[in-house]
Write an enzyme that holds these catalytic residues in place. Structure first.
Site, PDB file in Angstrom:
ATOM      1  N   GLU A   2       0.590  -1.272  -0.066  1.00  0.00           N
ATOM      2  CA  GLU A   2      -0.092   0.114  -0.147  1.00  0.00           C
ATOM      3  C   GLU A   2       0.981   1.347  -0.042  1.00  0.00           C
ATOM      4  O   GLU A   2       0.248   2.396  -0.761  1.00  0.00           O
ATOM      5  CB  GLU A   2      -0.963  -0.031   1.153  1.00  0.00           C
ATOM      6  CG  GLU A   2      -2.006  -0.740   0.933  1.00  0.00           C
ATOM      7  CD  GLU A   2      -1.772  -2.254   1.288  1.00  0.00           C
ATOM      8  OE1 GLU A   2      -2.657  -3.081   0.757  1.00  0.00           O
ATOM      9  OE2 GLU A   2      -0.773  -2.574   1.686  1.00  0.00           O
ATOM     10  N   HIS A  14     -10.016  -5.734  10.174  1.00  0.00           N
ATOM     11  CA  HIS A  14     -10.628  -5.691   9.021  1.00  0.00           C
ATOM     12  C   HIS A  14     -11.967  -4.730   9.269  1.00  0.00           C
ATOM     13  O   HIS A  14     -13.042  -4.718   8.525  1.00  0.00           O
ATOM     14  CB  HIS A  14     -11.047  -6.896   8.653  1.00  0.00           C
ATOM     15  CG  HIS A  14      -9.932  -7.685   7.774  1.00  0.00           C
ATOM     16  ND1 HIS A  14      -8.939  -8.480   8.554  1.00  0.00           N
ATOM     17  CD2 HIS A  14      -9.671  -7.907   6.609  1.00  0.00           C
ATOM     18  CE1 HIS A  14      -8.109  -8.889   7.701  1.00  0.00           C
ATOM     19  NE2 HIS A  14      -8.457  -8.547   6.557  1.00  0.00           N
TER      20      HIS A  14
END
Length: 327
Positions: free
Chosen positions: A58, A128
């Site tokens: 990322e 998450h």
């Protein structure tokens, strides 16, 4: 007007924005395959140079997008899991958010970051389950959080057109929803909220995937308790439609904020402060916040349920502020 799912509306926005402007491209993990559907067909339509699958890094592809924007392109950066933006925080907060100001306005940073959040229903556990928009608002990013398919398309088109970085929050709980969406390209301006339900007794300010829940609770308390509930959706968290916010607060005088982020330093806290500063004399009852608890998200389903804001808590808060009487 035809009906589209939230995901289909996003997909159409991508197609139309990329078709209208050759400088727009999309980058991220597993987007050529269109796993969920929002990027379906983009690779076939626009090819390798404008639909780029990346390694799982990322920080690297976020920094790549910053450089591309400085060179005159309009990247769309897609994060598959919200918590993974933390890996890229230096590139986001120290670079993209600040670069235009650091350069004295000599360059634009027209980057759209799409972040898929789970809303954390169903045991997704701590890594998450975050809704990270309070962090990003604090860093000064423009942030949009659509609750339906129409807003998803219109806000995505506008985000891509902006010359500043924009965070587009897409909740997994909104993705299957259907709504009326025009076929032509259109934009929803940033900084313009929307009354999703008219009411006169209590204003519920709901964000993202909690808007449909708020609408359902509003109908329930109307039928059971005779309370007329207005539901206001900010859509754009920064810039915020302060005029629209204050208008609905002054109309009802009672406010409940329904937000799926932590209570401390969350978006609900900021809304409460704005209302207290600018519309205190219009309030007939204390502002109520229905939010997450101030803990990391647990994996255990019962503990998860205890942490999350729930429709019953919203219903109780609405009844409480409606029945409040000054001593």
């Amino acid at each position: 007007m035809r009906q589209l799912r939230f995901l289909q509306a996003m997909n159409e926005a991508y197609h139309q924005a990329m078709g209208a402007d050759a400088s727009v491209f999309i980058i991220g993990e597993d987007i050529r395959g269109g796993i969920r559907g929002e990027t379906k067909g983009l690779h076939g339509a626009f090819g390798d140079s404008r639909v780029l699958d990346t390694p799982i890094s990322e920080a690297a592809f976020t920094g790549f997008a910053t450089g591309a924007a400085l060179a005159g392109l309009r990247p769309i950066v897609q994060f598959q899991v919200p918590s993974l933006i933390y890996v890229a925080f230096d590139q986001l907060v120290n670079q993209a958010a600040k670069m235009r100001l650091m350069l004295g306005g000599q360059a634009n940073l027209p980057i759209t970051y799409t972040i898929m959040v789970s809303g954390s229903r169903g045991g997704n556990a701590g890594q998450h389950s975050d809704n990270p928009y309070p962090y990003l608002l604090h860093a000064g990013f423009k942030v949009v959080c659509p609750s339906n398919a129409y807003d998803a398309k219109g806000l995505m088109i506008q985000a891509i057109r902006e010359d500043d970085p924009v965070i587009f929050i897409a909740s997994a709980m909104c993705l299957p929803q259907r709504g009326q969406v025009p076929e032509e390209i259109f934009a929803v301006p940033l900084g313009r909220g929307d009354v999703k339900r008219e009411g006169s007794d209590v204003t519920v300010i709901a964000i993202g995937h909690l808007v449909p829940e708020a609408l359902a609770v509003a109908e329930t308390v109307s039928q059971k308790n005779g309370i007329s509930v207005e539901v206001w959706d900010p859509r754009s968290l920064l810039p915020l439609d302060r005029e629209g916010l204050l208008k609905t607060v002054r109309k009802t005088g009672r406010v409940v904020i329904y937000d799926d982020t932590n209570r401390t330093c969350g978006f609900a806290a900021e809304l409460s402060a704005i209302i207290a500063e600018l519309a205190f004399s219009s309030l007939k009852a204390p502002i109520k916040r229905v939010t997450r608890a101030d803990v990391p998200m647990p994996f255990n389903l019962r503990l998860e349920s205890a942490v999350l804001p729930k429709p019953q808590e919203l219903e109780d808060a609405i009844i409480s502020v409606r029945s409040y009487a000054h001593a």
